[in-house]
Write an enzyme that holds these catalytic residues in place. Structure first.
Site, PDB file in Angstrom:
ATOM      1  N   GLU A 110       0.832  -1.217   0.000  1.00  0.00           N
ATOM      2  CA  GLU A 110       0.000   0.000   0.000  1.00  0.00           C
ATOM      3  C   GLU A 110       0.865   1.265   0.000  1.00  0.00           C
ATOM      4  O   GLU A 110       0.407   2.328   0.415  1.00  0.00           O
ATOM      5  CB  GLU A 110      -0.954   0.012   1.205  1.00  0.00           C
ATOM      6  CG  GLU A 110      -1.901  -1.170   1.294  1.00  0.00           C
ATOM      7  CD  GLU A 110      -2.969  -1.228   0.199  1.00  0.00           C
ATOM      8  OE1 GLU A 110      -2.998  -0.315  -0.661  1.00  0.00           O
ATOM      9  OE2 GLU A 110      -3.744  -2.189   0.200  1.00  0.00           O
TER      10      GLU A 110
ATOM     11  N   HIS B 178      -2.636   1.754   8.459  1.00  0.00           N
ATOM     12  CA  HIS B 178      -3.712   0.957   7.862  1.00  0.00           C
ATOM     13  C   HIS B 178      -3.854  -0.344   8.629  1.00  0.00           C
ATOM     14  O   HIS B 178      -2.866  -1.049   8.849  1.00  0.00           O
ATOM     15  CB  HIS B 178      -3.400   0.673   6.392  1.00  0.00           C
ATOM     16  CG  HIS B 178      -4.286  -0.362   5.770  1.00  0.00           C
ATOM     17  ND1 HIS B 178      -5.658  -0.241   5.711  1.00  0.00           N
ATOM     18  CD2 HIS B 178      -4.006  -1.556   5.187  1.00  0.00           C
ATOM     19  CE1 HIS B 178      -6.177  -1.305   5.122  1.00  0.00           C
ATOM     20  NE2 HIS B 178      -5.189  -2.129   4.790  1.00  0.00           N
TER      21      HIS B 178
ATOM     22  N   HIS C 127      -6.753  -3.808   9.652  1.00  0.00           N
ATOM     23  CA  HIS C 127      -7.979  -4.550   9.346  1.00  0.00           C
ATOM     24  C   HIS C 127      -8.830  -4.640  10.614  1.00  0.00           C
ATOM     25  O   HIS C 127      -8.880  -5.674  11.279  1.00  0.00           O
ATOM     26  CB  HIS C 127      -7.630  -5.924   8.779  1.00  0.00           C
ATOM     27  CG  HIS C 127      -6.902  -5.866   7.466  1.00  0.00           C
ATOM     28  ND1 HIS C 127      -6.371  -6.965   6.842  1.00  0.00           N
ATOM     29  CD2 HIS C 127      -6.638  -4.816   6.640  1.00  0.00           C
ATOM     30  CE1 HIS C 127      -5.801  -6.598   5.691  1.00  0.00           C
ATOM     31  NE2 HIS C 127      -5.944  -5.299   5.566  1.00  0.00           N
TER      32      HIS C 127
ATOM     33  N   GLU D 106     -16.893  10.728  23.713  1.00  0.00           N
ATOM     34  CA  GLU D 106     -15.569  11.238  23.356  1.00  0.00           C
ATOM     35  C   GLU D 106     -15.349  11.293  21.836  1.00  0.00           C
ATOM     36  O   GLU D 106     -14.461  11.997  21.367  1.00  0.00           O
ATOM     37  CB  GLU D 106     -14.467  10.380  23.990  1.00  0.00           C
ATOM     38  CG  GLU D 106     -14.366   8.999  23.387  1.00  0.00           C
ATOM     39  CD  GLU D 106     -13.052   8.278  23.728  1.00  0.00           C
ATOM     40  OE1 GLU D 106     -13.051   7.044  23.687  1.00  0.00           O
ATOM     41  OE2 GLU D 106     -12.055   8.943  24.024  1.00  0.00           O
TER      42      GLU D 106
ATOM     43  N   HIS E 274     -12.751  -3.975   3.964  1.00  0.00           N
ATOM     44  CA  HIS E 274     -11.286  -4.131   3.997  1.00  0.00           C
ATOM     45  C   HIS E 274     -10.670  -3.604   5.299  1.00  0.00           C
ATOM     46  O   HIS E 274     -10.025  -4.360   6.016  1.00  0.00           O
ATOM     47  CB  HIS E 274     -10.663  -3.431   2.777  1.00  0.00           C
ATOM     48  CG  HIS E 274      -9.195  -3.620   2.651  1.00  0.00           C
ATOM     49  ND1 HIS E 274      -8.542  -3.801   1.465  1.00  0.00           N
ATOM     50  CD2 HIS E 274      -8.222  -3.653   3.600  1.00  0.00           C
ATOM     51  CE1 HIS E 274      -7.252  -3.948   1.671  1.00  0.00           C
ATOM     52  NE2 HIS E 274      -7.026  -3.862   2.962  1.00  0.00           N
TER      53      HIS E 274
HETATM   54  O1  2HA Z   1      -1.733  -7.158   3.362  1.00  0.00           O
HETATM   55  O2  2HA Z   1      -3.355  -4.851   4.319  1.00  0.00           O
HETATM   56  O3  2HA Z   1      -4.195  -3.765   2.084  1.00  0.00           O
HETATM   57  C1  2HA Z   1      -1.461  -5.833   3.418  1.00  0.00           C
HETATM   58  C2  2HA Z   1      -2.722  -5.105   3.334  1.00  0.00           C
HETATM   59  C3  2HA Z   1      -3.181  -4.693   2.007  1.00  0.00           C
HETATM   60 ZN    ZN Z   2      -5.295  -4.072   4.023  1.00  0.00          ZN
END
Ligand code: 2HA
Ligand code: ZN
Length: 276
Positions: free
Chosen positions: A116, A140, A142, A170, A211
């Site tokens: 990414e 980033h 998940h 909050e 995602h």
């Molecule tokens: O595996 O999270 O979006 C890496 C990620 C791709």
């Molecule tokens: Zn991801």
């Protein structure tokens, strides 16, 4: 200064491990990047590797020319970062056009920066501009509950922001500008990077449907804390929705306006719409 002992590397490793402990990083899921301060670059320069070849980033970020970033490696597992950071993370340098990078430290068993990278760098470029250089972290993950919500709420910024705000007092204090949402897209490329960086013009949180989430912040604590707050709010919302489709009571638009007065916040009226 030994690179592994420097404060920003230690902070990066701790944040990655905190995210793993939250359950946000199954397998090689998620990625993290940090834009180094000039004095940090100076302090580690004698210990950087001699430069290798330039590699295309896959997009153009002229606003970041010559900058150094600490990033997670593509395919590397967050659960291994604390155990063997030099294998899992890297310091990269960008060229004068912001079109290519080269690895200057880390990934000692080989590899490349996060898949990414285009999204991370395009977000950094926007945030560097709109925060006068204050924001340095893009994260980033998940995040389970936030992902679950993208199956049951309409994918628009107003609904997500309002529902998340209602779940904890909050929340509007932590993300008064709201959250942005984009529909499902192919990850890892320039198109999703462009859409995400558009959201980063006005938000610090971008949710990718089915995602995960991207957060931006000044430092590791603020950025992790932001992701944690949004995700906890999503967890409360899912619990409420699991019990009943209708809340018996909640925080009302006027309550948010009163909160804004009390905490000297600007809460955009578009999030304070009247519901049926
Ligand atoms: O595996 O999270 O979006 C890496 C990620 C791709
Ligand atoms: Zn991801």
């Amino acid at each position: 200064m030994r690179i592994l002992e420097s404060k920003f590397v230690q902070g990066f490793i701790k944040m990655a491990d905190d995210g793993f402990m939250q359950g946000w990083h199954e397998r090689n899921g998620g990625n993290l990047s940090y834009r180094l301060k000039p004095e940090e670059v100076e302090s580690i320069k004698p210990r950087l590797n001699s430069p290798g070849n330039w590699t295309p980033i896959g997009t153009s970020v002229p606003g970041l020319s010559g900058e150094y970033f600490l990033v997670t490696g593509s395919g590397k597992y967050f659960r291994n970062i604390k155990v063997d950071p030099e294998v899992c993370i890297a310091i990269i340098e960008l060229d004068e056009k912001g079109e290519n990078y080269r690895i200057r430290w880390g990934l000692v068993e080989g590899g490349v920066p996060t898949s990414e990278l285009p999204s991370h760098l395009m977000n950094h470029e926007v945030k560097k501009r709109v925060t006068d250089g204050k924001h340095r972290v893009i994260y980033h993950a998940h995040t389970t509950n936030t992902i679950a919500l993208t199956f049951v709420l309409p994918l628009n910024d107003e609904v997500f922001t309002r529902e998340l705000w209602e779940m904890a007092t909050e929340c509007p204090v932590v993300f008064p500008e709201g959250v942005g949402v984009i529909g499902w897209m192919v990850p890892g490329g320039r198109d999703i990077a462009i859409e995400t960086s558009k959201l980063m013009e006005r938000y610090n949180v971008a949710i990718w449907a089915h995602h995960g989430m991207f957060c931006s912040g000044e430092d590791f604590d603020l950025t992790f804390g932001l992701m944690h707050t949004v995700e906890k709010s999503a967890e409360i919302l899912l619990k409420v929705l699991s019990v009943t489709p209708h809340k018996l009571q909640t925080i009302q638009p006027q309550n948010f306006r009163d909160l804004a007065d009390g905490f000297r916040l600007k809460l955009p009226e578009r999030f304070l719409y009247e519901k049926e």
